[in-house]
Motif scaffolding. Structure first.
Motif, PDB file in Angstrom:
ATOM      1  N   UNK A 317       0.965  -1.329   0.391  1.00  0.00           N
ATOM      2  CA  UNK A 317       0.481  -0.291  -0.240  1.00  0.00           C
ATOM      3  C   UNK A 317       1.101   0.918   0.169  1.00  0.00           C
ATOM      4  N   UNK A 318       1.813   1.439   1.138  1.00  0.00           N
ATOM      5  CA  UNK A 318       3.030   2.682   0.754  1.00  0.00           C
ATOM      6  C   UNK A 318       3.458   2.804  -0.311  1.00  0.00           C
ATOM      7  N   UNK A 319       3.444   1.368  -1.175  1.00  0.00           N
ATOM      8  CA  UNK A 319       4.321   2.013  -2.736  1.00  0.00           C
ATOM      9  C   UNK A 319       3.349   1.860  -3.766  1.00  0.00           C
ATOM     10  N   UNK A 320       2.269   1.985  -3.621  1.00  0.00           N
ATOM     11  CA  UNK A 320       1.387   1.809  -4.679  1.00  0.00           C
ATOM     12  C   UNK A 320       0.768   3.280  -4.721  1.00  0.00           C
ATOM     13  N   UNK A 321       1.075   4.689  -4.303  1.00  0.00           N
ATOM     14  CA  UNK A 321       0.723   5.558  -4.706  1.00  0.00           C
ATOM     15  C   UNK A 321      -0.404   6.027  -5.274  1.00  0.00           C
ATOM     16  N   UNK A 322      -0.802   6.175  -5.991  1.00  0.00           N
ATOM     17  CA  UNK A 322      -2.197   6.754  -6.377  1.00  0.00           C
ATOM     18  C   UNK A 322      -2.895   5.287  -6.899  1.00  0.00           C
ATOM     19  N   UNK A 323      -3.147   4.281  -6.600  1.00  0.00           N
ATOM     20  CA  UNK A 323      -3.057   3.399  -6.136  1.00  0.00           C
ATOM     21  C   UNK A 323      -3.663   2.518  -5.443  1.00  0.00           C
ATOM     22  N   UNK A 324      -3.186   3.183  -3.648  1.00  0.00           N
ATOM     23  CA  UNK A 324      -2.451   2.763  -2.528  1.00  0.00           C
ATOM     24  C   UNK A 324      -4.320   2.201  -2.594  1.00  0.00           C
ATOM     25  N   UNK A 325      -5.142   2.311  -2.891  1.00  0.00           N
ATOM     26  CA  UNK A 325      -6.976   2.221  -2.522  1.00  0.00           C
ATOM     27  C   UNK A 325      -7.210   0.762  -3.350  1.00  0.00           C
ATOM     28  N   UNK A 326      -6.788   0.693  -4.271  1.00  0.00           N
ATOM     29  CA  UNK A 326      -7.026  -0.025  -4.882  1.00  0.00           C
ATOM     30  C   UNK A 326      -6.741  -1.119  -4.547  1.00  0.00           C
ATOM     31  N   UNK A 327      -4.793  -1.052  -3.429  1.00  0.00           N
ATOM     32  CA  UNK A 327      -4.142  -2.494  -3.482  1.00  0.00           C
ATOM     33  C   UNK A 327      -4.485  -2.930  -2.145  1.00  0.00           C
ATOM     34  N   UNK A 328      -4.880  -1.747  -1.012  1.00  0.00           N
ATOM     35  CA  UNK A 328      -5.278  -2.529   0.616  1.00  0.00           C
ATOM     36  C   UNK A 328      -6.923  -2.718  -0.558  1.00  0.00           C
ATOM     37  N   UNK A 329      -7.921  -2.587  -0.791  1.00  0.00           N
ATOM     38  CA  UNK A 329      -8.800  -3.192  -1.459  1.00  0.00           C
ATOM     39  C   UNK A 329      -8.815  -4.964  -1.694  1.00  0.00           C
ATOM     40  N   UNK A 330      -7.788  -5.066  -2.190  1.00  0.00           N
ATOM     41  CA  UNK A 330      -7.197  -5.864  -2.614  1.00  0.00           C
ATOM     42  C   UNK A 330      -7.047  -7.232  -1.351  1.00  0.00           C
ATOM     43  N   UNK A 331      -6.111  -6.400  -0.561  1.00  0.00           N
ATOM     44  CA  UNK A 331      -5.712  -7.333   0.515  1.00  0.00           C
ATOM     45  C   UNK A 331      -7.257  -7.316   1.320  1.00  0.00           C
ATOM     46  N   UNK A 332      -7.739  -6.454   1.558  1.00  0.00           N
ATOM     47  CA  UNK A 332      -8.929  -6.698   2.459  1.00  0.00           C
ATOM     48  C   UNK A 332     -10.236  -7.768   1.871  1.00  0.00           C
ATOM     49  N   UNK A 333     -10.066  -7.654   0.610  1.00  0.00           N
ATOM     50  CA  UNK A 333     -11.132  -9.333   0.242  1.00  0.00           C
ATOM     51  C   UNK A 333     -10.815 -10.835   0.429  1.00  0.00           C
ATOM     52  N   UNK A 334      -8.535 -10.422   0.240  1.00  0.00           N
ATOM     53  CA  UNK A 334      -8.930 -11.744   1.509  1.00  0.00           C
ATOM     54  C   UNK A 334      -8.594 -11.651   2.779  1.00  0.00           C
ATOM     55  N   UNK A 335      -9.110 -11.113   3.348  1.00  0.00           N
ATOM     56  CA  UNK A 335      -9.002 -11.064   4.975  1.00  0.00           C
ATOM     57  C   UNK A 335      -7.686 -10.252   5.746  1.00  0.00           C
ATOM     58  N   UNK A 336      -7.197  -9.857   4.847  1.00  0.00           N
ATOM     59  CA  UNK A 336      -5.837  -9.433   5.456  1.00  0.00           C
ATOM     60  C   UNK A 336      -6.034  -7.891   5.343  1.00  0.00           C
ATOM     61  N   UNK A 337      -5.930  -7.194   6.469  1.00  0.00           N
ATOM     62  CA  UNK A 337      -5.810  -5.739   7.110  1.00  0.00           C
ATOM     63  C   UNK A 337      -4.040  -5.499   6.800  1.00  0.00           C
TER      64      UNK A 337
END
Length: 453
Positions: A317-337
């Motif tokens: 998420x820290x490395x994702x820049x403008x895509x941080x929300x999308x990357x964070x949401x991908x992890x949340x979908x597999x149960x990882x916060x």
């Protein structure tokens, strides 16, 4: 993906660092493989870029060696960077695959070989007889020719080459410990860059890709689309010999086990699924989109040897820049916060310290690129089993205490791990620490009765 045909779509059925996971070993009664294993692991969505030529623009040199069906490493050098094809399929597949893998890291991520300092790469093919595995041993990449029944050449799939080279990259960057969640991340990172390379060569977008790993190593007649499915973990195969793919795709289904270095080939399905979701959400090619984010996380200093899923997610998420929300949401979908810090190394398992020969001896093998699991036991007093006499003799010579002392660290990437139970004593030893007598002992037990040595 079969080497040599980068523009053709790969078939969905019959495909192929150890690369074979432990839970499959239980299903297969391999002979020579069992013994040889014992002898030693950002852009918006758009069209994908055109597939690059297979010749690498990387500066790193490489050499392919031929072990000649032995377990002696590295073997005889048979092809170097810049030399033409030899006509030996395994040699030429390894050459094409390593060139393409080095080109991925050089052209997309600016990395000069696995150590980012131009280290030459050593590969060995034709390792052992009927050896159904591939691994990175900390020095070189090693590939078997398969057992001839379930698996063919492990060099036949370009993603296997990239998977093993990525283990070397991980070792020389974040150094993720090959145990528990950090070990599952180690495995997943290798699958991530394997998928990136396969899609790059085929010119596929994340939406177009099949997301299968090891799809070309299975022989005809095996009911397997691939070894792992990053888009849908747990669905890659369903075969009488292999069983059903047991990979979880959500943290709720995380498998707690002491086998296979804490289930590294099982639980890698969770971060694999997160990457696939992120790649689709970020868009562009997987290599240049989400792949660049994962590479930045791996090499950016936020990921250390014991980083767990949540810590790795936070780094992406820290490395994702403008895509941080999308990357964070991908992890949340597999149960990882995503959160910084934390570790979960998994169980180490009990280790015995010496034992006298008992009436029963049990050997269990887990790990490997495909994660197959094999287990067998032997009645040491059986008069009708010729293995018993040799096993008794070996047990008199085997120093289990010394084996336990050599087994303090997890096994190497995609290497096998052996559990030996005798007379109430349990010892877990990675294949590279077996020693000659213990290696022969596990070979004897795992070989079916009546089979030749």
């Amino acid at each position: 993906m079969t080497l040599g045909t980068p523009s053709a779509p790969r078939p969905l059925a019959g495909r192929r660092c150890g690369f074979v996971p432990p839970y499959l070993l239980r299903r297969l009664g391999w002979e020579q493989t069992l013994s040889l294993d014992a002898g030693f692991r950002a852009a918006r969505p758009g069209p994908a870029s055109a597939p690059p030529p297979l010749a690498a623009r990387a500066t790193a040199a490489w050499t392919v060696h031929d072990a000649g069906a032995t377990t002696t490493l590295p073997g005889r050098p048979v092809r170097r960077a810049g030399e033409g094809a030899t006509g030996d399929p395994a040699v030429d597949e390894a050459a094409t695959g390593i060139a393409a893998s080095l080109a991925l890291f050089a052209d997309v991520y600016g990395r000069d070989s696995y150590d980012d300092a131009g280290a030459p790469v050593s590969l060995t093919v034709h390792y052992g007889r009927d050896y159904a595995n591939a691994f990175w041993d900390g020095t070189q990449l090693v590939f078997g020719d398969g057992d001839g029944e379930v698996f063919g050449r492990f060099t036949a799939a370009v993603d296997v080459l990239a998977h093993e080279l990525a283990h070397a990259v991980t070792e020389r960057s974040a150094g993720l410990v090959y145990q528990g969640q950090s070990g599952a991340l180690n495995e997943s990172v290798s699958d991530v860059f394997a998928a990136c390379l396969a899609q790059r060569l085929l010119g596929q977008s994340p939406q177009e890709a099949d997301w299968l790993i090891g799809a070309d190593i299975f022989l005809p007649g095996v009911a397997a689309r691939g070894l792992r499915d990053m888009r849908a973990p747990g669905t890659a195969y369903d075969d009488p010999r292999l069983g059903t793919d047991p990979q979880p795709g959500h943290l709720d289904d995380y498998v707690e086990t002491s086998e296979d270095n804490g289930g590294v080939h099982l639980n890698s399905g969770i971060p694999n699924r997160a990457f696939q979701l992120a790649a689709v959400a970020v868009g562009g090619s997987s290599a240049e989109g989400a792949g660049a984010i994962w590479y930045a996380a791996l090499t950016g200093g936020r990921v250390g040897p014991r980083t767990d899923f949540a810590g790795f997610a936070a780094a992406t998420v820290a490395a994702a820049g403008v895509h941080a929300d999308a990357v964070g949401a991908a992890w949340e979908q597999v149960g990882v916060t995503p959160r910084a810090g934390g570790s979960r190394a998994g169980e180490d398992g009990a280790v015995g310290r010496g034992a006298d020969p008992g009436r029963r001896l049990t050997v269990r093998r887990t790990g490997g690129f495909a994660g197959l699991r094999a287990e067998a036991d032997l009645d040491l007093d059986a008069d009708d089993d010729p293995r018993a006499a040799e096993a008794r003799s070996l047990l008199e010579r085997v120093d289990l205490a010394a084996a336990a002392a050599r087994a303090e660290e997890p096994g190497g990437a995609d290497r096998f791990v052996y559990d030996v139970d005798v007379a109430g004593t349990h010892v877990r030893v990675p294949e590279q620490a077996l020693g000659a007598d213990l290696a022969r002992l596990v070979e004897v037990v795992l070989r079916p009765p009546g089979d030749p040595a």
